[in-house]
Design a protein around this motif. Structure first.
Motif, PDB file in Angstrom:
ATOM      1  N   ASN A 229       0.875  -1.284   0.085  1.00 28.07           N
ATOM      2  CA  ASN A 229       0.487   0.207  -0.152  1.00 28.07           C
ATOM      3  C   ASN A 229       0.572   1.207   0.121  1.00 28.07           C
ATOM      4  O   ASN A 229       1.644   1.961   0.843  1.00 28.07           O
ATOM      5  N   PRO A 230       1.075   2.346  -1.162  1.00 27.19           N
ATOM      6  CA  PRO A 230       1.432   3.567  -0.724  1.00 27.19           C
ATOM      7  C   PRO A 230       1.896   4.923   0.282  1.00 27.19           C
ATOM      8  O   PRO A 230       0.486   4.293   0.851  1.00 27.19           O
ATOM      9  N   ILE A 231       2.852   4.551   0.130  1.00 20.95           N
ATOM     10  CA  ILE A 231       2.723   6.228   1.603  1.00 20.95           C
ATOM     11  C   ILE A 231       2.975   7.366   0.345  1.00 20.95           C
ATOM     12  O   ILE A 231       3.784   6.964  -0.524  1.00 20.95           O
ATOM     13  N   VAL A 232       2.768   8.770   1.226  1.00 16.94           N
ATOM     14  CA  VAL A 232       3.321   9.773   0.480  1.00 16.94           C
ATOM     15  C   VAL A 232       4.528  10.585   1.020  1.00 16.94           C
ATOM     16  O   VAL A 232       4.287  10.828   1.783  1.00 16.94           O
ATOM     17  N   SER A 233       5.031  10.863   0.504  1.00 18.00           N
ATOM     18  CA  SER A 233       6.032  11.897   1.246  1.00 18.00           C
ATOM     19  C   SER A 233       6.958  13.080   0.454  1.00 18.00           C
ATOM     20  O   SER A 233       7.145  12.245  -1.067  1.00 18.00           O
ATOM     21  N   VAL A 234       7.556  14.242   0.556  1.00 19.59           N
ATOM     22  CA  VAL A 234       8.500  14.967   0.430  1.00 19.59           C
ATOM     23  C   VAL A 234       9.483  14.548   0.436  1.00 19.59           C
ATOM     24  O   VAL A 234      10.537  14.451   1.950  1.00 19.59           O
ATOM     25  N   ILE A 235      10.329  14.160  -1.115  1.00 19.03           N
ATOM     26  CA  ILE A 235      11.451  14.078  -1.163  1.00 19.03           C
ATOM     27  C   ILE A 235      12.409  14.948  -1.362  1.00 19.03           C
ATOM     28  O   ILE A 235      12.164  15.081  -3.296  1.00 19.03           O
ATOM     29  N   GLY A 236      13.416  16.076  -1.303  1.00 19.40           N
ATOM     30  CA  GLY A 236      13.740  16.610  -2.348  1.00 19.40           C
ATOM     31  C   GLY A 236      13.353  17.563  -2.744  1.00 19.40           C
ATOM     32  O   GLY A 236      13.254  18.050  -3.966  1.00 19.40           O
ATOM     33  N   GLY A 237      12.657  17.972  -2.062  1.00 20.29           N
ATOM     34  CA  GLY A 237      11.470  19.008  -2.393  1.00 20.29           C
ATOM     35  C   GLY A 237      10.270  18.809  -2.781  1.00 20.29           C
ATOM     36  O   GLY A 237       9.342  19.212  -3.541  1.00 20.29           O
ATOM     37  N   GLN A 238      10.188  17.328  -3.472  1.00 16.37           N
ATOM     38  CA  GLN A 238       9.739  16.836  -4.239  1.00 16.37           C
ATOM     39  C   GLN A 238       8.155  15.652  -3.727  1.00 16.37           C
ATOM     40  O   GLN A 238       8.274  15.164  -3.552  1.00 16.37           O
ATOM     41  N   ARG A 239       7.223  15.900  -4.004  1.00 19.83           N
ATOM     42  CA  ARG A 239       5.605  15.197  -3.484  1.00 19.83           C
ATOM     43  C   ARG A 239       5.357  13.637  -4.216  1.00 19.83           C
ATOM     44  O   ARG A 239       5.016  13.942  -5.496  1.00 19.83           O
ATOM     45  N   LEU A 240       5.819  12.671  -3.270  1.00 23.09           N
ATOM     46  CA  LEU A 240       6.242  11.424  -4.166  1.00 23.09           C
ATOM     47  C   LEU A 240       5.222  10.722  -3.819  1.00 23.09           C
ATOM     48  O   LEU A 240       4.921  10.377  -2.629  1.00 23.09           O
ATOM     49  N   LEU A 241       4.350   9.590  -4.138  1.00 24.33           N
ATOM     50  CA  LEU A 241       3.901   8.362  -4.157  1.00 24.33           C
ATOM     51  C   LEU A 241       4.818   6.617  -4.296  1.00 24.33           C
ATOM     52  O   LEU A 241       5.375   7.284  -5.098  1.00 24.33           O
ATOM     53  N   ILE A 242       5.418   6.330  -2.971  1.00 29.79           N
ATOM     54  CA  ILE A 242       6.544   5.186  -2.979  1.00 29.79           C
ATOM     55  C   ILE A 242       5.307   4.180  -2.076  1.00 29.79           C
ATOM     56  O   ILE A 242       5.251   4.150  -2.140  1.00 29.79           O
ATOM     57  N   THR A 243       5.550   3.277  -3.452  1.00 26.90           N
ATOM     58  CA  THR A 243       5.465   1.797  -3.171  1.00 26.90           C
ATOM     59  C   THR A 243       5.919   0.823  -3.792  1.00 26.90           C
ATOM     60  O   THR A 243       7.491   1.102  -3.863  1.00 26.90           O
ATOM     61  N   GLY A 244       6.019  -0.566  -3.040  1.00 27.60           N
ATOM     62  CA  GLY A 244       6.881  -1.421  -3.265  1.00 27.60           C
ATOM     63  C   GLY A 244       5.388  -2.189  -5.039  1.00 27.60           C
ATOM     64  O   GLY A 244       4.051  -1.562  -4.920  1.00 27.60           O
ATOM     65  N   ALA A 245       5.578  -3.103  -5.347  1.00 29.72           N
ATOM     66  CA  ALA A 245       5.065  -3.941  -6.876  1.00 29.72           C
ATOM     67  C   ALA A 245       5.147  -4.750  -6.784  1.00 29.72           C
ATOM     68  O   ALA A 245       5.910  -5.554  -6.977  1.00 29.72           O
ATOM     69  N   SER A 246       4.533  -5.140  -8.384  1.00 30.72           N
ATOM     70  CA  SER A 246       4.261  -6.516  -8.908  1.00 30.72           C
ATOM     71  C   SER A 246       5.946  -6.807  -9.132  1.00 30.72           C
ATOM     72  O   SER A 246       6.104  -8.460  -9.237  1.00 30.72           O
ATOM     73  N   ALA A 249      10.057  -4.612  -7.470  1.00 27.07           N
ATOM     74  CA  ALA A 249      10.922  -2.809  -7.369  1.00 27.07           C
ATOM     75  C   ALA A 249      10.284  -2.388  -6.084  1.00 27.07           C
ATOM     76  O   ALA A 249       8.966  -2.347  -5.743  1.00 27.07           O
ATOM     77  N   ILE A 250      11.062  -1.329  -5.380  1.00 25.82           N
ATOM     78  CA  ILE A 250      10.057  -0.278  -5.245  1.00 25.82           C
ATOM     79  C   ILE A 250      10.443   1.462  -6.063  1.00 25.82           C
ATOM     80  O   ILE A 250      11.220   1.404  -6.672  1.00 25.82           O
ATOM     81  N   HIS A 251       9.006   1.904  -5.804  1.00 26.96           N
ATOM     82  CA  HIS A 251       9.346   2.638  -6.701  1.00 26.96           C
ATOM     83  C   HIS A 251       8.400   4.069  -6.328  1.00 26.96           C
ATOM     84  O   HIS A 251       7.585   4.371  -5.224  1.00 26.96           O
ATOM     85  N   ALA A 252       9.162   5.645  -6.827  1.00 26.45           N
ATOM     86  CA  ALA A 252       8.513   6.808  -6.633  1.00 26.45           C
ATOM     87  C   ALA A 252       7.831   7.901  -8.128  1.00 26.45           C
ATOM     88  O   ALA A 252       8.482   7.001  -8.948  1.00 26.45           O
ATOM     89  N   PHE A 253       6.338   7.956  -7.706  1.00 31.17           N
ATOM     90  CA  PHE A 253       6.357   8.602  -9.222  1.00 31.17           C
ATOM     91  C   PHE A 253       5.637   9.961  -8.492  1.00 31.17           C
ATOM     92  O   PHE A 253       5.210  10.414  -6.785  1.00 31.17           O
ATOM     93  N   LYS A 254       5.259  11.437  -9.422  1.00 29.84           N
ATOM     94  CA  LYS A 254       4.818  12.462  -8.902  1.00 29.84           C
ATOM     95  C   LYS A 254       3.810  12.006  -8.712  1.00 29.84           C
ATOM     96  O   LYS A 254       2.615  11.597  -9.301  1.00 29.84           O
ATOM     97  N   VAL A 255       3.117  12.326  -7.484  1.00 28.35           N
ATOM     98  CA  VAL A 255       2.094  12.244  -6.818  1.00 28.35           C
ATOM     99  C   VAL A 255       0.802  12.457  -7.700  1.00 28.35           C
ATOM    100  O   VAL A 255      -0.325  12.422  -8.653  1.00 28.35           O
ATOM    101  N   ARG A 256       0.799  14.149  -7.910  1.00 32.55           N
ATOM    102  CA  ARG A 256      -0.511  15.428  -9.377  1.00 32.55           C
ATOM    103  C   ARG A 256       0.029  14.514 -10.806  1.00 32.55           C
ATOM    104  O   ARG A 256      -1.133  14.999 -11.291  1.00 32.55           O
ATOM    105  N   THR A 257       1.077  13.804 -10.963  1.00 27.08           N
ATOM    106  CA  THR A 257       0.861  13.890 -12.685  1.00 27.08           C
ATOM    107  C   THR A 257       1.092  12.276 -12.533  1.00 27.08           C
ATOM    108  O   THR A 257       1.064  11.379 -13.721  1.00 27.08           O
TER     109      THR A 257
END
Length: 781
Positions: A229-246, A249-257
């Motif tokens: 289940n994803p979490i949201v955090s700000v790293i390096g000034g970027q708001r990121l969705l961070i999650t494990g996956a199928s 790997a672990i991934h980071a996406f920009k939350v808004r785009t």
């Protein structure tokens, strides 16, 4: 004309929301306000006894258990659970008064389109939007729903019928996450066009309307279903969705785009635990083989503030891999210690900075639930009804003599047995809440008054500048419409962090209807048929009345590009004999079809739809092709069907109507030695399994029909089959009355080829299955 949904789903206020401290009054993410399993509440009990009720620190209990952590918002507590039995077995969201446990309302969701068994229902945590008082649930059947605080359904999206979501047998589906006005959910899926390829994708919906804002995938090969289940955090000034996956790997996406920022592959299988974050450091674990072989299981710490300039991967700070599986529970992080349960019941405590094992403590033999750290204690369940409360001792191991253990029991058929416990406790407003298989508990001092606590805010995002255009997206990003519809798109300009900004760009924009990618067979689907006009801020697409088509709308302004996906779904009455589609293609406007079904010309010159028979992987060997929109109801579906005998086996094939499936079984009944026809819904249970003998034969065309008659409190399901060309029989072959009916659902075709042989890549095709002369007709006269 279709009205444009609310444009600014991402209000500018969300750009600054991270700067304010989070209060303790709500618990709207399953891992808490800090999304790390650490509660700042004080005065929580170190022991309890339900038999003593309030004197035993048990303020109330309610018969609404489950497998997932509850949520607390605005004086209410919410639970997702499986309940009922027989025809009425379902899932429901239950809302209770936080102080008393009094039930306020419930919302029921039926089960269908899933191989998840009943014992694993309700295993997906809820999410919530405190500003609007809404709650979001991802159900076993694939409904993503939004409920207001009265239980009213605000909106829903059927992820399986609209986007080809896949669920696994083990109950592994991903919880929704709410942030920045968006409800984001991850899943394995195969829909249409460029997203027909099976992938681990993430879809973001506007929290108020359910309109699609963005879709993206991990861009790595998927493995199996997962439950990180994803979490949201700000790293390096970027708001990121961070999650494990199928994909391991672990991934980071920009939350808004949804823009991919980085990934880090570290598992040979799926990643089920949720990550936790502290500053720039990201922690996660898995219980699978490690890439390249070797010891099973791993815990990692990444510095996501240091990305490799070439690979864009975060720096590995430390890892632990000594043969323990850390794959079924999620870690907790508190006061510099990372607590990670190992699958067989050892709790590891790591120094979060350097990865040194501070201690390990055996508390169970089988675990699923995650730990909660609060008030100097650690609360954790095992699967077999045992709640352990460990008194923490800094970085020293807990003293077993200071550990409280309570065994939760229930009565089954007159006998007292240990119940099952898979959930994760939460602590909010001075109370501890947790659920067992059967009950929801509120634990605490009934005389104590909760003291407001504040959680540290996320780090600040980069400074917001109202005209700093870095890109654009089209809104909606994906839409399903009817033939002849007019669709409006808005151009939403964003900064580098995905926040909406104003644009003073005055150049002329280029809008185009893009040609879809070729199918796996090399067939070229046609582009959308319609007229597209637009400016730098919006566009209008006026579609021709061509049924069943799909394609893309492209936007370009200088170096800025954006794309929207448009599906034109058939409306009733719908008929096709598949003669007009090019051979090798899949029907346009259908979901979960490309690569699984294709148009084929038979030796007699007849052109039909064939279920592909060259891939043994379950999501490809067994598939429903969804034709109409999920809201279709009160209709009859009919089609011709023929199966071929390969290695003494016929395929399974049939029709789908309102989430019921009429199936011709290819395997003979064990007792009668004859084949059967049956109506099912949630086949793995099976909730419904109405069967009649019909010994259909290979290489023979039959006509099938499935009709649903809706009554006030039930639905009558009727199916029939007869040899093609012969008079339709008056009697129905199989009938069933469902007293807990599905009222709506996409029409579809069902095919299962169970006998494909894959010998190290050398494929021996399985049985053949063909459909022809499809009609979907409204029952309304």
């Amino acid at each position: 004309m279709l009205s444009l949904p609310r444009l600014f789903g991402l209000v500018l206020l969300s750009a600054f929301s991270a700067s304010s401290a989070v209060k303790s009054a709500d618990w709207t993410h399953w891992r808490g306000p800090a999304q790390n399993g650490h509660s700042l509440e004080k005065g929580l009990p170190g022991e309890f006894d339900p038999a003593l009720k309030e004197k035993g620190n048990v303020i109330w209990t309610a018969p609404f258990g489950g497998r997932a952590a509850p949520l607390v918002m605005d004086g209410r507590i919410y639970v997702l659970q499986g309940f009922g039995d027989g025809l009425g077995e379902s899932e429901r969201v239950v809302c209770l008064e936080e102080k008393s446990g009094k039930k306020l309302w419930e919302h029921v969701e039926r089960i269908y389109h899933s191989d998840i068994v009943s014992s694993r229902l309700g295993w997906t945590p809820l999410a919530a939007d405190p500003a609007n008082g809404t709650v979001f649930a991802h159900t076993t059947a694939g409904n993503l729903i939004c409920l207001d605080n009265t239980g009213k359904l605000v909106w829903e999206r059927q992820l399986t019928e609209e986007f080809g979501r896949v669920s696994g047998y083990g109950g592994r589906i991903v919880a929704p996450t709410f942030d920045s006005g968006l409800v984001i959910v991850g899943m394995l899926n195969s829909s249409w066009g460029d997203q027909a390829r099976g992938a681990n994708r993430f879809l973001a919906f506007d929290g108020k309307t359910g309109t699609v804002v963005w879709i993206n995938d991990t861009n790595l090969p998927l493995k199996v279903t997962y439950q990180s289940n994803p979490i949201v955090s700000v790293i390096g000034g970027q708001r990121l969705l961070i999650t494990g996956a199928s994909d391991g790997a672990i991934h980071a996406f920009k939350v808004r785009t949804g823009e991919r920022v980085w990934n880090y592959a570290f598992s040979g299988g799926s990643v089920n635990p949720s990550p936790v974050v502290n500053g720039n450091l990201v922690y996660c674990s898995h219980g699978e083989e490690n890439p390249g072989g070797g010891i099973i299981g791993k815990v990692i710490c990444l510095d996501a503030g240091q990305l490799d300039p070439v690979t864009k991967k975060p720096k590995l700070v430390w890892e632990y891999s000594k043969g323990q599986r850390f794959g079924l529970s999620s870690p907790a992080l508190a006061d510099g210690v990372l607590y990670v349960p190992e699958d067989s019941g050892d709790l590891f405590a790591f120094d979060a900075v350097n990865g040194k094992v501070l201690w390990r403590y055996r508390y169970a033999t089988e675990i699923r639930g995650a730990p909660l750290v609060a008030d100097g204690k650690l609360y954790i369940f095992d699967v077999k009804g045992r709640m352990s409360i460990l008194k923490l001792n800094g970085k020293k191991a807990p003293d077993e003599d200071d550990t409280f253990l309570y065994i939760v029991k229930e009565t089954v058929k007159g006998k007292t047995v240990q119940t099952e416990t898979n959930g994760t406790p939460i602590a909010v407003n001075g109370r501890l809440y947790f659920n067992t298989r059967t009950d929801l508990f509120c634990i605490g001092d009934p005389k104590a008054k909760p003291v407001e606590v504040k959680y540290p805010p996320m780090p600040a995002e980069t400074e917001y500048k109202p005209n700093a255009v870095a890109g654009a997206r089209l809104f909606p990003a994906e839409i399903t419409v009817t033939p002849g519809a007019t669709v409006k798109f808005a151009v939403v300009y964003v900064d580098a962090n995905g926040r909406e900004v104003k644009s003073d760009l005055a150049d002329k924009a280029d809008w185009s209807i893009a040609l879809p990618a070729k199918t796996p067979t090399g067939a070229q689907p046609p582009a959308l048929v319609g007229t597209l006009t637009g400016t730098v801020t919006q566009a209008t697409l006026a579609l021709e009345k061509n049924p069943a088509q799909q394609g893309y709308v492209d936007f370009k302004l200088g170096t800025i590009t954006a794309r929207a996906r448009v599906r034109v779904a058939p409306v009733l009455p719908a008929r096709t004999d598949f003669d007009k589609a090019p051979a090798g293609a899949s029907p346009g406007g259908w979901v979960n079809t490309n690569g699984k079904y294709l148009i084929k010309k038979l030796p007699d010159g007849n052109q039909v739809l064939m279920k592909t028979n060259t891939d043994a992987r379950p999501p490809l060997a067994k598939a429903i092709a969804y034709i109409t929109v999920p809201s279709a109801s009160d209709y009859t579906i009919q089609a011709d069907i023929m199966g071929g005998l390969v290695r003494d086996k016929l395929p399974d094939g049939g029709l789908v109507n309102s989430r019921y499936t009429l199936v011709l079984d290819g395997k003979p009944d064990a007792e009668t030695k004859k084949r059967t026809i049956r109506i099912t819904s949630w086949e793995v249970k099976p909730r419904i399994n109405a069967v009649a003998t019909f010994d259909w034969q290979p290489n023979t065309w039959y006509t099938m029909k499935l009709a649903i008659e809706h009554k006030p409190n039930s639905a009558v399901l009727r199916g029939k089959v007869w040899k093609k060309g012969e008079p339709e029989p008056a009697a129905w072959t199989v009938e069933f009355e469902d007293t807990a009916p599905n009222r709506v659902g996409a029409a579809g075709l069902y095919g299962y080829i169970p006998n494909v042989i894959d010998n190290d890549g050398k494929i021996e095709p399985g049985s053949e299955l063909y459909f022809d002369n499809l009609s979907i007709l409204s029952n309304k006269k």
